[in-house]
Write a protein that holds these residues in place. Structure first.
Motif, PDB file in Angstrom:
ATOM      1  N   ILE A   2       9.506   5.025 -49.389  1.00 10.25           N
ATOM      2  CA  ILE A   2       8.366   5.719 -48.801  1.00 10.25           C
ATOM      3  C   ILE A   2       8.296   5.372 -47.316  1.00 10.25           C
ATOM      4  O   ILE A   2       8.416   4.204 -46.939  1.00 10.25           O
ATOM      5  CB  ILE A   2       7.046   5.301 -49.487  1.00 10.25           C
ATOM      6  CG1 ILE A   2       7.100   5.617 -50.980  1.00 10.25           C
ATOM      7  CG2 ILE A   2       5.852   5.981 -48.831  1.00 10.25           C
ATOM      8  CD1 ILE A   2       5.947   5.044 -51.772  1.00 10.25           C
ATOM      9  N   GLN A   3       8.077   6.372 -46.483  1.00  7.29           N
ATOM     10  CA  GLN A   3       7.956   6.109 -45.054  1.00  7.29           C
ATOM     11  C   GLN A   3       6.616   5.441 -44.760  1.00  7.29           C
ATOM     12  O   GLN A   3       5.581   5.786 -45.333  1.00  7.29           O
ATOM     13  CB  GLN A   3       8.071   7.398 -44.250  1.00  7.29           C
ATOM     14  CG  GLN A   3       8.108   7.140 -42.761  1.00  7.29           C
ATOM     15  CD  GLN A   3       8.395   8.388 -41.949  1.00  7.29           C
ATOM     16  OE1 GLN A   3       8.771   9.420 -42.493  1.00  7.29           O
ATOM     17  NE2 GLN A   3       8.223   8.291 -40.657  1.00  7.29           N
ATOM     18  N   LEU A   4       6.649   4.480 -43.845  1.00  9.27           N
ATOM     19  CA  LEU A   4       5.441   3.781 -43.416  1.00  9.27           C
ATOM     20  C   LEU A   4       4.901   4.427 -42.157  1.00  9.27           C
ATOM     21  O   LEU A   4       5.630   5.092 -41.420  1.00  9.27           O
ATOM     22  CB  LEU A   4       5.755   2.304 -43.131  1.00  9.27           C
ATOM     23  CG  LEU A   4       6.183   1.472 -44.333  1.00  9.27           C
ATOM     24  CD1 LEU A   4       6.716   0.126 -43.871  1.00  9.27           C
ATOM     25  CD2 LEU A   4       5.016   1.271 -45.268  1.00  9.27           C
ATOM     26  N   ASP A   5       3.630   4.202 -41.899  1.00  8.00           N
ATOM     27  CA  ASP A   5       2.983   4.690 -40.688  1.00  8.00           C
ATOM     28  C   ASP A   5       2.350   3.483 -39.974  1.00  8.00           C
ATOM     29  O   ASP A   5       1.135   3.337 -39.942  1.00  8.00           O
ATOM     30  CB  ASP A   5       1.921   5.740 -41.056  1.00  8.00           C
ATOM     31  CG  ASP A   5       1.436   6.518 -39.859  1.00  8.00           C
ATOM     32  OD1 ASP A   5       2.065   6.436 -38.789  1.00  8.00           O
ATOM     33  OD2 ASP A   5       0.405   7.210 -40.003  1.00  8.00           O
ATOM     34  N   PRO A   6       3.204   2.577 -39.407  1.00  9.92           N
ATOM     35  CA  PRO A   6       2.674   1.344 -38.832  1.00  9.92           C
ATOM     36  C   PRO A   6       2.128   1.511 -37.418  1.00  9.92           C
ATOM     37  O   PRO A   6       2.546   2.399 -36.676  1.00  9.92           O
ATOM     38  CB  PRO A   6       3.893   0.431 -38.813  1.00  9.92           C
ATOM     39  CG  PRO A   6       5.050   1.362 -38.647  1.00  9.92           C
ATOM     40  CD  PRO A   6       4.649   2.635 -39.365  1.00  9.92           C
ATOM     41  N   GLY A 139       8.990  -6.500 -56.077  1.00  8.00           N
ATOM     42  CA  GLY A 139       9.254  -6.809 -54.685  1.00  8.00           C
ATOM     43  C   GLY A 139       9.384  -5.531 -53.884  1.00  8.00           C
ATOM     44  O   GLY A 139       9.410  -4.435 -54.445  1.00  8.00           O
ATOM     45  N   ILE A 140       9.434  -5.712 -52.566  1.00  5.29           N
ATOM     46  CA  ILE A 140       9.638  -4.564 -51.684  1.00  5.29           C
ATOM     47  C   ILE A 140      10.667  -4.929 -50.624  1.00  5.29           C
ATOM     48  O   ILE A 140      10.854  -6.104 -50.306  1.00  5.29           O
ATOM     49  CB  ILE A 140       8.326  -4.100 -51.003  1.00  5.29           C
ATOM     50  CG1 ILE A 140       7.776  -5.163 -50.056  1.00  5.29           C
ATOM     51  CG2 ILE A 140       7.287  -3.684 -52.016  1.00  5.29           C
ATOM     52  CD1 ILE A 140       6.635  -4.695 -49.181  1.00  5.29           C
ATOM     53  N   THR A 141      11.328  -3.937 -50.103  1.00  4.10           N
ATOM     54  CA  THR A 141      12.225  -4.105 -48.970  1.00  4.10           C
ATOM     55  C   THR A 141      11.750  -3.163 -47.879  1.00  4.10           C
ATOM     56  O   THR A 141      11.592  -1.963 -48.114  1.00  4.10           O
ATOM     57  CB  THR A 141      13.681  -3.784 -49.350  1.00  4.10           C
ATOM     58  OG1 THR A 141      14.082  -4.663 -50.399  1.00  4.10           O
ATOM     59  CG2 THR A 141      14.605  -3.953 -48.158  1.00  4.10           C
ATOM     60  N   ILE A 142      11.497  -3.727 -46.706  1.00  2.00           N
ATOM     61  CA  ILE A 142      11.094  -2.908 -45.565  1.00  2.00           C
ATOM     62  C   ILE A 142      12.313  -2.756 -44.671  1.00  2.00           C
ATOM     63  O   ILE A 142      12.982  -3.743 -44.349  1.00  2.00           O
ATOM     64  CB  ILE A 142       9.913  -3.542 -44.813  1.00  2.00           C
ATOM     65  CG1 ILE A 142       8.689  -3.555 -45.734  1.00  2.00           C
ATOM     66  CG2 ILE A 142       9.633  -2.794 -43.515  1.00  2.00           C
ATOM     67  CD1 ILE A 142       7.454  -4.163 -45.154  1.00  2.00           C
ATOM     68  N   SER A 143      12.613  -1.523 -44.297  1.00  5.43           N
ATOM     69  CA  SER A 143      13.808  -1.252 -43.503  1.00  5.43           C
ATOM     70  C   SER A 143      13.500  -0.264 -42.389  1.00  5.43           C
ATOM     71  O   SER A 143      12.515   0.464 -42.433  1.00  5.43           O
ATOM     72  CB  SER A 143      14.921  -0.696 -44.405  1.00  5.43           C
ATOM     73  OG  SER A 143      14.488   0.489 -45.032  1.00  5.43           O
ATOM     74  N   ARG A 144      14.387  -0.274 -41.386  1.00  6.59           N
ATOM     75  CA  ARG A 144      14.242   0.637 -40.249  1.00  6.59           C
ATOM     76  C   ARG A 144      15.456   1.552 -40.205  1.00  6.59           C
ATOM     77  O   ARG A 144      16.587   1.115 -40.370  1.00  6.59           O
ATOM     78  CB  ARG A 144      14.170  -0.159 -38.949  1.00  6.59           C
ATOM     79  CG  ARG A 144      14.165   0.748 -37.743  1.00  6.59           C
ATOM     80  CD  ARG A 144      14.094   0.116 -36.390  1.00  6.59           C
ATOM     81  NE  ARG A 144      14.545  -1.243 -36.307  1.00  6.59           N
ATOM     82  CZ  ARG A 144      14.053  -2.110 -35.434  1.00  6.59           C
ATOM     83  NH1 ARG A 144      13.100  -1.764 -34.618  1.00  6.59           N
ATOM     84  NH2 ARG A 144      14.531  -3.338 -35.377  1.00  6.59           N
ATOM     85  N   LYS A 145      15.192   2.828 -39.975  1.00 12.87           N
ATOM     86  CA  LYS A 145      16.252   3.800 -39.770  1.00 12.87           C
ATOM     87  C   LYS A 145      15.790   4.762 -38.691  1.00 12.87           C
ATOM     88  O   LYS A 145      14.745   5.397 -38.831  1.00 12.87           O
ATOM     89  CB  LYS A 145      16.558   4.551 -41.074  1.00 12.87           C
ATOM     90  CG  LYS A 145      17.754   5.445 -40.964  1.00 12.87           C
ATOM     91  CD  LYS A 145      18.285   5.808 -42.315  1.00 12.87           C
ATOM     92  CE  LYS A 145      19.574   6.552 -42.131  1.00 12.87           C
ATOM     93  NZ  LYS A 145      20.506   6.314 -43.199  1.00 12.87           N
ATOM     94  N   ARG A 148      12.229   4.553 -37.455  1.00 14.98           N
ATOM     95  CA  ARG A 148      11.181   4.815 -38.441  1.00 14.98           C
ATOM     96  C   ARG A 148      11.272   3.736 -39.500  1.00 14.98           C
ATOM     97  O   ARG A 148      12.361   3.287 -39.852  1.00 14.98           O
ATOM     98  CB  ARG A 148      11.342   6.210 -39.055  1.00 14.98           C
ATOM     99  CG  ARG A 148      11.083   7.319 -38.041  1.00 14.98           C
ATOM    100  CD  ARG A 148      11.033   8.664 -38.669  1.00 14.98           C
ATOM    101  NE  ARG A 148      12.290   8.966 -39.353  1.00 14.98           N
ATOM    102  CZ  ARG A 148      12.475  10.015 -40.136  1.00 14.98           C
ATOM    103  NH1 ARG A 148      11.502  10.859 -40.347  1.00 14.98           N
ATOM    104  NH2 ARG A 148      13.630  10.223 -40.717  1.00 14.98           N
ATOM    105  N   TRP A 149      10.124   3.329 -40.009  1.00 13.20           N
ATOM    106  CA  TRP A 149      10.066   2.245 -40.980  1.00 13.20           C
ATOM    107  C   TRP A 149       9.811   2.794 -42.377  1.00 13.20           C
ATOM    108  O   TRP A 149       9.020   3.720 -42.548  1.00 13.20           O
ATOM    109  CB  TRP A 149       8.967   1.258 -40.589  1.00 13.20           C
ATOM    110  CG  TRP A 149       9.303   0.524 -39.336  1.00 13.20           C
ATOM    111  CD1 TRP A 149       8.903   0.833 -38.066  1.00 13.20           C
ATOM    112  CD2 TRP A 149      10.127  -0.632 -39.215  1.00 13.20           C
ATOM    113  NE1 TRP A 149       9.429  -0.062 -37.178  1.00 13.20           N
ATOM    114  CE2 TRP A 149      10.178  -0.977 -37.856  1.00 13.20           C
ATOM    115  CE3 TRP A 149      10.826  -1.419 -40.128  1.00 13.20           C
ATOM    116  CZ2 TRP A 149      10.907  -2.069 -37.389  1.00 13.20           C
ATOM    117  CZ3 TRP A 149      11.541  -2.502 -39.661  1.00 13.20           C
ATOM    118  CH2 TRP A 149      11.576  -2.822 -38.310  1.00 13.20           C
TER     119      TRP A 149
END
Length: 167
Positions: A2-6, A139-145, A148-149
């Motif tokens: 899911i895309q984040l909106d940080p 758990g979660i994995t946060i990644s950047r591409k 965009r996070w």
């Protein structure tokens, strides 16, 4: 995924956490190679113990982010070497900045409510959509591409996938 909106502050936190994970991986890989060349049998638990004894004095900036950012790379490196020695994967490589930036957070530290996820040492971060599955978050994995996070949520569920309608 899911895309984040940080916010800007949250993006800085994510970049720091990715940096900590990358630094820890590279430090552990260097120590692993050093020990292996010296003829010692090396494992992730020993390296993690050594790293934890050093980090307070030598790497105090690690405490700015979640503890998982500096713990999980040891487990991933152990798995990478197991795959290498069983001839299933290639030799582990050093991680580079901006290339596959990511970090893991355990399910015991994370909560998802509606379209928000709570990150330790940071707070609530908006999601672009709500989680599609009910169940226990492992758990979660946060990644950047492409600047965009994203968050990948590891959910243990009893739900079956919906069948395709166009067959």
């Amino acid at each position: 995924k899911i895309q984040l909106d940080p916010t800007c502050k949250q993006q800085v936190y994510f970049a720091k956490a990715c940096g900590v994970a990358r630094f820890t991986w590279n430090w552990a890989l260097a120590k692993w190679e050093e020990g292996y060349k010296a003829g010692k049998k090396v494992n992730a638990f020993q390296l993690k113990k050594e790293f934890n004894s050093l980090k307070k004095q030598e790497f105090p900036w690690i405490y700015e982010v979640t503890k998982y950012a500096s713990q999980q790379p040891f487990i991933h490196l152990q798995r990478a070497f197991q795959g290498f020695f069983s001839k299933k994967t290639k030799y582990p490589k050093y991680k580079k900045k901006w290339v596959h930036d990511s970090f893991y957070i355990g399910g015991d530290q994370v909560r998802i409510v509606g379209e928000q996820v709570k990150i330790p040492n940071l707070g609530w971060v908006r999601l672009r959509e709500s989680l599609r599955f009910e169940g226990k978050i492992n758990g979660i994995t946060i990644s950047r591409k492409a600047n965009r996070w994203f968050v990948s949520v590891h959910v243990e569920t009893n739900q079956l996938p919906k069948p395709c309608e166009n067959q």
